[in-house]
Design a protein around this motif. Structure first.
Motif, PDB file in Angstrom:
ATOM      1  N   LEU A  66      81.181 -53.267  -1.552  1.00  0.00           N
ATOM      2  CA  LEU A  66      80.813 -51.887  -1.258  1.00  0.00           C
ATOM      3  C   LEU A  66      81.895 -51.185  -0.432  1.00  0.00           C
ATOM      4  CD1 LEU A  66      76.968 -52.076  -0.647  1.00  0.00           C
ATOM      5  CD2 LEU A  66      78.259 -51.848  -2.776  1.00  0.00           C
ATOM      6  N   TRP A 125      77.321 -58.513  -0.940  1.00  0.00           N
ATOM      7  CA  TRP A 125      77.900 -57.318  -1.545  1.00  0.00           C
ATOM      8  C   TRP A 125      78.693 -56.459  -0.564  1.00  0.00           C
ATOM      9  CZ3 TRP A 125      78.333 -56.308  -6.572  1.00  0.00           C
ATOM     10  CH2 TRP A 125      77.523 -57.011  -7.461  1.00  0.00           C
ATOM     11  N   GLU A 126      78.706 -56.810   0.702  1.00  0.00           N
ATOM     12  CA  GLU A 126      79.317 -55.958   1.729  1.00  0.00           C
ATOM     13  C   GLU A 126      80.782 -55.643   1.430  1.00  0.00           C
ATOM     14  OE1 GLU A 126      79.777 -55.798   6.616  1.00  0.00           O
ATOM     15  OE2 GLU A 126      78.844 -57.522   5.645  1.00  0.00           O
ATOM     16  N   PRO A 149      68.024 -52.390  -0.416  1.00  0.00           N
ATOM     17  CA  PRO A 149      67.357 -53.649  -0.756  1.00  0.00           C
ATOM     18  C   PRO A 149      66.018 -53.425  -1.466  1.00  0.00           C
ATOM     19  CG  PRO A 149      67.031 -53.178   1.557  1.00  0.00           C
ATOM     20  CD  PRO A 149      67.902 -52.073   1.017  1.00  0.00           C
ATOM     21  N   TYR A 204      71.772 -61.008  -0.084  1.00  0.00           N
ATOM     22  CA  TYR A 204      72.684 -60.267  -0.949  1.00  0.00           C
ATOM     23  C   TYR A 204      73.275 -59.024  -0.302  1.00  0.00           C
ATOM     24  CZ  TYR A 204      72.171 -63.565  -4.592  1.00  0.00           C
ATOM     25  OH  TYR A 204      72.259 -64.749  -5.300  1.00  0.00           O
ATOM     26  N   ALA A 205      72.691 -58.521   0.757  1.00  0.00           N
ATOM     27  CA  ALA A 205      73.314 -57.423   1.494  1.00  0.00           C
ATOM     28  C   ALA A 205      74.677 -57.869   2.030  1.00  0.00           C
ATOM     29  CB  ALA A 205      72.410 -56.966   2.634  1.00  0.00           C
ATOM     30  N   PHE A 208      73.608 -48.028  -3.562  1.00  0.00           N
ATOM     31  CA  PHE A 208      73.786 -49.159  -4.487  1.00  0.00           C
ATOM     32  C   PHE A 208      72.633 -50.149  -4.309  1.00  0.00           C
ATOM     33  CE2 PHE A 208      75.026 -53.580  -5.104  1.00  0.00           C
ATOM     34  CZ  PHE A 208      75.558 -53.577  -6.382  1.00  0.00           C
ATOM     35  N   ALA A 209      72.115 -50.653  -5.407  1.00  0.00           N
ATOM     36  CA  ALA A 209      71.060 -51.672  -5.339  1.00  0.00           C
ATOM     37  C   ALA A 209      71.359 -52.792  -6.313  1.00  0.00           C
ATOM     38  CB  ALA A 209      69.695 -51.061  -5.654  1.00  0.00           C
ATOM     39  N   TYR A 210      71.202 -54.009  -5.837  1.00  0.00           N
ATOM     40  CA  TYR A 210      71.307 -55.196  -6.684  1.00  0.00           C
ATOM     41  C   TYR A 210      69.900 -55.613  -7.110  1.00  0.00           C
ATOM     42  CZ  TYR A 210      72.239 -60.051  -8.057  1.00  0.00           C
ATOM     43  OH  TYR A 210      72.327 -61.231  -8.748  1.00  0.00           O
ATOM     44  N   GLN A 256      75.960 -47.210   0.543  1.00  0.00           N
ATOM     45  CA  GLN A 256      74.872 -47.886   1.271  1.00  0.00           C
ATOM     46  C   GLN A 256      74.131 -48.852   0.353  1.00  0.00           C
ATOM     47  OE1 GLN A 256      72.356 -45.216   3.514  1.00  0.00           O
ATOM     48  NE2 GLN A 256      70.587 -46.582   3.341  1.00  0.00           N
ATOM     49  N   PHE A 257      73.874 -50.054   0.850  1.00  0.00           N
ATOM     50  CA  PHE A 257      73.106 -51.058   0.105  1.00  0.00           C
ATOM     51  C   PHE A 257      71.620 -50.776   0.263  1.00  0.00           C
ATOM     52  CE2 PHE A 257      70.927 -55.127  -0.439  1.00  0.00           C
ATOM     53  CZ  PHE A 257      71.548 -55.642  -1.567  1.00  0.00           C
TER      54      PHE A 257
END
Length: 319
Positions: free
Chosen positions: A77, A73-74, A92, A69-70, A58-60, A89-90
């Motif tokens: 997710l 969004w935790e 970045p 932002y990690a 996932f990416a923002y 997984q985030f």
């Protein structure tokens, strides 16, 4: 928000709209099909072409500091992990181009692409947006603003002539495409010819740059400014708003077109079933008024953005 605002406009007149519709923006990459005419890629008909990764990435959109932002969004997710049965997984990302390329290459599965990048991601990377953040009453969107600082010598938009104007990135709607179209259509001001364009990379860089007087003016998304003011990253007295546009859709959330249908459906469910109350997501995005995910239709909600792209001569042809 406590800082001065002046002119509001852009895209309101029939002449402007007619000019926008004069040039087609481009077509979907040949690797995708759109049999239903919704302007997004259809899922593969053959199950062997479905993607079912062990780990969802996932990416923002790289609007602000990825480290911030990690954490934001935790919780979301983790909710997606529960709904999908997958590890999530985030990722970045550092630029819009890198985010699009990651999805096109199959390394990114779920994402929030910024307003201006949505058409490029849809046409070049098989992105299928289905959700957007909105306020509790269902209202949504942000405005493009051109900002300066007190004492900059820029009292009105026309005063930008002969000076520097900070944009974010060429793929950004509010950070480049919309202000460029507006400046040319309403004020006869063109980059390189009438003012010097500089690119900061991100909205927060542009906002901090103006607040610190590194840039005399900048074009930004005011939803980002609102969150930065709420976090005391900048102060209201450091910013003067010269121009405010009509409302645009915000970040579009979605997935890559070729995910296994059952997995795609569980990802959609994760967005619309997420419990916002008390979450880190709510704490961050309530600063710009958002409190839920709502369903969207790319063909309808992004029409105005595609019109801006047409006015700018943007092509969605993939390189």
């Amino acid at each position: 928000m406590g800082f001065e605002r002046s002119r509001r406009g852009f895209l309101g007149g029939a002449a402007m709209l007619a000019a926008m519709l004069a040039v087609p923006a481009g077509a979907m990459d040949p690797r995708y099909t759109d049999a239903d005419g919704d302007l997004t890629a259809d899922p593969p008909a053959d199950p062997k072409d479905w993607l079912d990764p062990d780990v969802l990435i996932f990416a923002y959109t790289p609007v602000e500091d990825p480290a911030v932002y990690a954490k934001v969004w935790e919780g979301f997710l983790k909710h997606m992990e529960e709904k999908t049965g997958k590890q999530v997984q985030f990722f970045p990302v550092q630029s819009n181009a890198a985010q699009i390329e990651a999805m096109r290459a199959g390394r990114l599965h779920v994402a929030g692409f910024n307003t201006g990048s949505n058409p490029l991601a849809v046409n070049c990377a098989g992105f299928v947006p289905f959700a957007m953040m909105a306020a509790a009453d269902g209202s949504y969107g942000y405005e493009m603003e051109i900002i300066t600082y007190p004492g900059s010598g820029i009292e009105k938009v026309e005063d930008i002539k002969g000076k520097k104007l900070a944009f974010t990135a060429p793929t950004s709607n509010s950070g480049y495409k919309a202000p460029s179209a507006m400046l040319k259509a309403e004020y006869g001001l063109e980059a390189e010819k009438d003012f010097e364009p500089v690119f900061s990379g991100k909205h927060d860089n542009s906002i901090i740059g103006v607040a610190n007087k590194d840039y005399p003016a900048a074009a930004i998304a005011n939803s980002v400014l609102q969150r930065m003011l709420a976090r005391d990253v900048v102060q209201p007295e450091q910013i003067v708003s010269l121009y405010k546009s009509q409302t645009f859709p915000t970040t579009g959330y979605g997935l890559v077109y070729n995910l296994k249908p059952e997995l795609a459906e569980s990802i959609r469910d994760a967005f619309f079933s997420f419990p916002w109350e008390g979450s880190a997501l709510a704490a961050e995005f309530e600063k710009s008024g958002e409190a839920q995910f709502i369903p969207i239709d790319y063909k309808t909600h992004w029409e105005v953005v595609r019109q801006v792209d047409t006015a700018m001569g943007v092509s969605y042809d993939c390189r």
